[in-house]
Design an enzyme around this catalytic site. Structure first.
Site, PDB file in Angstrom:
ATOM      1  N   LYS A  44      -1.058  -9.433   2.730  1.00  0.00           N
ATOM      2  CA  LYS A  44      -0.340  -8.986   3.933  1.00  0.00           C
ATOM      3  C   LYS A  44      -1.248  -8.013   4.670  1.00  0.00           C
ATOM      4  CE  LYS A  44       3.225  -5.882   3.775  1.00  0.00           C
ATOM      5  NZ  LYS A  44       2.651  -4.769   4.551  1.00  0.00           N
TER       6      LYS A  44
ATOM      7  N   GLU B 163       8.953  -4.341  10.831  1.00  0.00           N
ATOM      8  CA  GLU B 163       9.379  -3.031  10.317  1.00  0.00           C
ATOM      9  C   GLU B 163       9.744  -2.098  11.466  1.00  0.00           C
ATOM     10  OE1 GLU B 163       6.791  -1.240   7.427  1.00  0.00           O
ATOM     11  OE2 GLU B 163       7.916   0.643   7.420  1.00  0.00           O
TER      12      GLU B 163
ATOM     13  N   ASP C  29       0.846  -1.199   0.000  1.00  0.00           N
ATOM     14  CA  ASP C  29       0.000   0.000   0.000  1.00  0.00           C
ATOM     15  C   ASP C  29       0.885   1.254   0.000  1.00  0.00           C
ATOM     16  OD1 ASP C  29       0.850  -0.164   2.618  1.00  0.00           O
ATOM     17  OD2 ASP C  29      -1.140   0.125   3.514  1.00  0.00           O
ATOM     18  N   SER C  30       2.217   1.049   0.053  1.00  0.00           N
ATOM     19  CA  SER C  30       3.139   2.167  -0.174  1.00  0.00           C
ATOM     20  C   SER C  30       2.946   2.731  -1.574  1.00  0.00           C
ATOM     21  CB  SER C  30       4.591   1.710   0.018  1.00  0.00           C
ATOM     22  OG  SER C  30       4.863   0.557  -0.760  1.00  0.00           O
TER      23      SER C  30
ATOM     24  N   GLU D  20      -1.474  -5.460   8.386  1.00  0.00           N
ATOM     25  CA  GLU D  20      -0.741  -4.873   9.515  1.00  0.00           C
ATOM     26  C   GLU D  20      -1.470  -5.107  10.826  1.00  0.00           C
ATOM     27  OE1 GLU D  20       0.020  -0.701   8.843  1.00  0.00           O
ATOM     28  OE2 GLU D  20       0.963  -1.066   6.903  1.00  0.00           O
TER      29      GLU D  20
ATOM     30  N   ASP E 282      -0.864  -6.174  -0.405  1.00  0.00           N
ATOM     31  CA  ASP E 282      -1.224  -5.535   0.867  1.00  0.00           C
ATOM     32  C   ASP E 282      -2.723  -5.328   0.969  1.00  0.00           C
ATOM     33  OD1 ASP E 282       0.339  -4.833   3.019  1.00  0.00           O
ATOM     34  OD2 ASP E 282       1.252  -3.118   2.004  1.00  0.00           O
TER      35      ASP E 282
END
Ligand code: KIV
Length: 287
Positions: free
Chosen positions: A125, A194, A57-58, A127, A96
């Site tokens: 993925k 991270e 999502d970056s 978070e 993501d």
């Protein structure tokens, strides 16, 4: 052809990367290489050289001009996952789950994650720590492989009060270790760590049976990930401490563009090599 048990096959000729392979590599101590890619051209560039491609999502910061990842939607992620999947990578394609796509209820979470798999991702993925265990369990029960993501999780920027290294105090370090174990127990096949102290990255890796992928989590993770545009030096300006820039991509590309602009302005482009000739007979008829 030589067969050295120690040497891994060249990624360019190797079979498609699977989740069981990542688990085996972790057990063998072979480090996993992961980078982000957001479109087919970049996916083709990285695919022969890496094990895992992450459509992160970056994409929101790197390609779409947002300051954080929070505005990234499922529609945006779907669009970029489809583009990368069209390049048919042999690397494992992980997508993501953006902010709010796995927080509301489990059916919504499953539909969003399943949609990413239907578009070509092999895994998703997401978070977060212990609070995400029900979502991870629900996805794994639906045969949707999940990579967890702990530490400096960018979707928590407001809760963290900025992009700050996590796990520096005893309680916070213990919580990260505990979260990592819970995510493994819930069925995650791998974890991104991270922005945490290097020693904690090593301790979490030692405590788990699944591979960890570090980004600012020290050298003792099972593999490493960087944002492609960071490692290629395409984003000039401030960079995080954990980024190593391997090439001045911005400078190289600017030099190429500036040569093009000069050639156009001076009438040197296009030349005969870049132009189509009119057949002789046609020229004669036009004269
Ligand atoms: O979105 C992303 O690119 C990521 C990596 C930095 C791990 O989550």
């Amino acid at each position: 052809m030589s067969h050295h048990p120690e040497s891994a096959p060249s990624p360019a000729t190797a079979p498609p990367v699977t989740i069981p392979m990542l688990q085996a590599w972790r057990a063998e101590g072979r480090r996993i290489v992961m980078v982000t890619a957001y479109d087919a051209a970049m996916a083709r560039l990285v695919d022969p050289l890496v094990d895992v491609i992450l459509v992160g999502d970056s994409v929101g910061n790197v390609c779409l001009g947002f300051d954080t990842t929070l505005p990234v939607s499922m529609a945006m992620m779907n669009h970029h996952v489809e583009a990368v999947a069209r390049s048919r990578p042999r690397a494992l394609l992980v997508a993501d789950m953006p902010f709010l796509s796995f927080h509301l209820d489990l059916p919504d979470t499953i539909r969003n994650a399943g949609g990413l798999l239907q578009r070509g991702a092999a895994a998703v993925k997401l978070e977060g720590g212990a609070a995400r265990v029900p979502a991870v369990r629900a996805l794994v029960e639906c045969e949707i492989p999940v990579m967890g993501h702990l530490g400096l999780t960018p979707q928590s920027v407001n809760a963290m009060g900025g992009f700050k290294v996590q796990g520096r105090a005893v309680e916070a370090a213990r919580r990260l270790l505990d979260d990592a174990k819970r995510l493994e127990d819930a069925g995650c096949f791998s974890l991104v760590l991270e922005g945490i102290p290097a020693e904690l990255g090593g301790r979490i890796t030692q405590a788990l049976g699944i591979p960890t992928i570090g980004i600012g989590a020290g050298p003792d993770c099972s593999g490493q990930v960087l944002v492609l545009h960071d490692l290629l030096g395409l984003l000039p300006g401030r960079k995080a401490k954990f980024v190593r820039t391997y090439v001045d991509g911005y400078g190289l590309l600017q030099a190429g563009l500036s040569a093009y602009a000069e050639d156009v302005r001076a009438g040197r482009f296009p030349g005969p090599a870049e132009s189509y000739a009119l057949p002789e007979a046609v020229r004669a008829a036009l004269d």
